[in-house]
Structures are given as C-alpha cells and as structure tokens.
Design an enzyme around this catalytic site. Sequence first.
Site: not given
Length: 446
Positions: A204, A207, A268, A319
């Site tokens: 993902h 973080r 991104h 997205d």
Amino acid sequence: MPLTTYWLEHAWLDTHVEPGVALDVDAEGRVETVRTGVDAPPPGAEILRGLTIPGLANTHSHAFHRALRGTVQVGSGTFWTWRETMYTVAQRLTPDSYFALARAVYAEMALAGITAVGEFHYLHHAPGGTPYADPNAMGEALIAAAADAGIRITLLDTAYLSSGFGAAPEPHQLRFTDGTADAWAERVSALKERDGVRVGAAIHSVRAVPAGQLATVADWARDRRAPLHVHLSEQTAENDACLAAHGMTPTQLLAEHGVLGARTTGVHNTHLTAGDIALIGSSGTGTCMCPTTERDLADGIGPAVALQKAGSPLSLGSDSHAVVDLLEEARAMELNERLRTRARGHWTAAALLRAATADGHAALGRPDTGSLTPGAPADLTTIALDSVRTAGPVPRLAAETAVFAASAADVRHTVVGGRHVVRDGAHATVPDVAAALADSIAALRG
C-alpha cells in the site's frame, strides 16, 4: 473455427494513423494478420468507423472510490480529510455489494474504452478484521465483476499492515490488514489466475507496510514474476514521516529492501528528490500517473518528464474515479506539465497513447498486449471522429484529435479478445450502466 475480420476505418499503428486496415482475429481472440490498404470493408467484416487504437489500460483503480464521486467534491480540505470519507464508504461494503458496485464501475470503464484494469485491492476482510469464510471473498467479487463487465483484471492484492510506520491499524483499517506480510502471502497465494485474470501484489505504501516486511511482499511477486505496485511519495507528509522513522526517503527505503525493479510500478511518484528519480529510473521501475485524482486531491504535479528521461516507463490510472476517462488522463499529464513549465509539447500524441495502452498493459503483467500487431490480443478501442468534439481535423491527425479533444463519451466500440463488449456506445452485458452505478452506490448510503 473461421477467422473474424474487423475492418478499421482508421487505425493507430503506433507511429501513424493508417486508413483502411483489416484485422483477422483467430478463435483464441488474438490478431492473426494485419492488412493495410483495405479501402472498403471485406464481406462479413465487423466495421469499426472512427479511429481504432489498442484497448486502453487503466493501471490504477480503487473500484469502491467511485461511490465517493460528488460527495468528496463538496467544500474544501486535503487528501487526509478526503481519506476519512473514504473510510466511511469502505466500512459498508460486503462481497455482494462490492460485486454490484465493481461490476458497474468496470462497465463504465468498458464504455470509456478500457479493456484492462489494475485493481489495487486492500479491502480484504469483514469490518473489524474478521476474515470471511473464503478469505479472498472480496478479491473474488472483483474478479467476477470484471468478468461480468467484459474486461481483463490484474488483481493487485495489497499488503496493508500498519496505520503508519509500525503503529497498529486504526479501527477503520482493521479490515485491510492480514496482521503480517507472511499471513498476507499465505492468503493471496490461494488466488488463482484464469482467463482474463492476473494476480499481482501491492505494497500500500511505506507507511502501511513496516520496513522489515517489505521484502516478503517483493519476494512473493518476484518468485511468481508477478507485477508489484506501490503508492509512492503521494504526500509530502509521508516523506517527512519516513525520513523521521528511517532517515531516508520512501524511494530509498524501497530500494534498500529490494522492492524496485522492472516489474514494479510506483503509483503517483509525486514528491521525489533528484536521487529518488535516479533510483527509480536506473532500476527500470515504472511510474503510474493519475492526473485527474492528483489534481482532485490537490496532491501536486509529479516529475513525469524527468522520470521518463531517467528510464521509468509511464502508465496512467483513474485511481479514485473522479472521472473515468483515460484520454483525459493522457491529456492532463501533458497539460499539467505545460502549466508547470510554461512550455508546450513534452510528449507527442503517440507517446501519450503508448502510456495509455502498451506501457499500461505491461505494468499490469501483460507485455503482449497494447498493439495492433499479429499475436497480440484483439483488444480494441474505437473513438468517434465525427462528434462535436472530434469533427473537423483531417484523419492523419486523428491521434492528436483523440488525445487533445476526445473524451470517454466519444468511445464508440470496445472489443476484448475479439469480442464486442461495447458496440455503438452500448454495453453488451450491462444494459443500463448508469442505473447500475446509481443503484449500487445508493445501497451504500448510511
């Protein structure tokens, strides 16, 4: 079985627009021959009037975000306030309601000329984190939805283990997590590839997967030669937190743990240092730009030109589905760069179409897809050249017309594996896509 012949009034053949092209498609749904100079449709041919290009590849999708359209455009805020609304919708989904929503979303994609989607899937378990009887029920719902809508799917099953750099998941994130990367790998290994379905992996973000578990996900993908995607440096706050936790940028952290490489795509790649760009490019890691979402969420404009020059192949994704329009994504990548630099012409129309087709398919683990050549899957998108947006330019400029003037509304036909999914703007198996969207979204309202 006899060949099916498609006659293309105008075809984009990677470098130029060719009038009068006949494609012979075999029983397996692959292009057998390409014949140019065919001025009139052969007897019995399927006629595709307009500009036909290879099917579009939507490299990055979160299907359930489609339910946010309109709602999250009210008022102001940031990515982080948008995320709270997203969590609310995520909590309401079940395998059945997700199938209904995703089927409608993928049908919308087919209407927009998209023949393959990369679904970045992290909504794995029931609310609270309890696995379903089939631990992959949500992923299987997405696979079934894509099949019903007639498009190919690369299910990018996503490891999501932490609320941030090792912190325990927050309550609304519990249904995303398998607890550990090893448990994630055990669950995702039960998913099977089949016709029209590839199974890939995703991290993902740095973080959400602790540094010590990044290699487990990367190794799983490497062992299976599967695509691996990761949200990378979408937000400056993530960069700052990574520097505080590890003393390095997210890109450096991924490189240190073996995540970067030719089968990896960073999604991104917005806030990068010069060193990050060099690492991504030299490793052959791809970049998926999602301009309509990046502008909707006020994320910023990523260094796409610099990344491509460094060696990173570019692809495109819708997205969050603020709009579903790969032609707009391609156009926006160029126009964003024009605004940033006050100069025009960073990519040709041909280069933008390659990002939306061949390079997107390659990022989804389908390197044989995305060209009108013998042996390639017969995945085709036909764009009208006689609409109010596209009428006027001479046919040899049809690629420029498609990229810089056309929209998803101008897609006339979508063919997947030699089979019409959309004909004359109507979906073959979802007769009223707008109603399917409205009904599936209404069912999720609290």
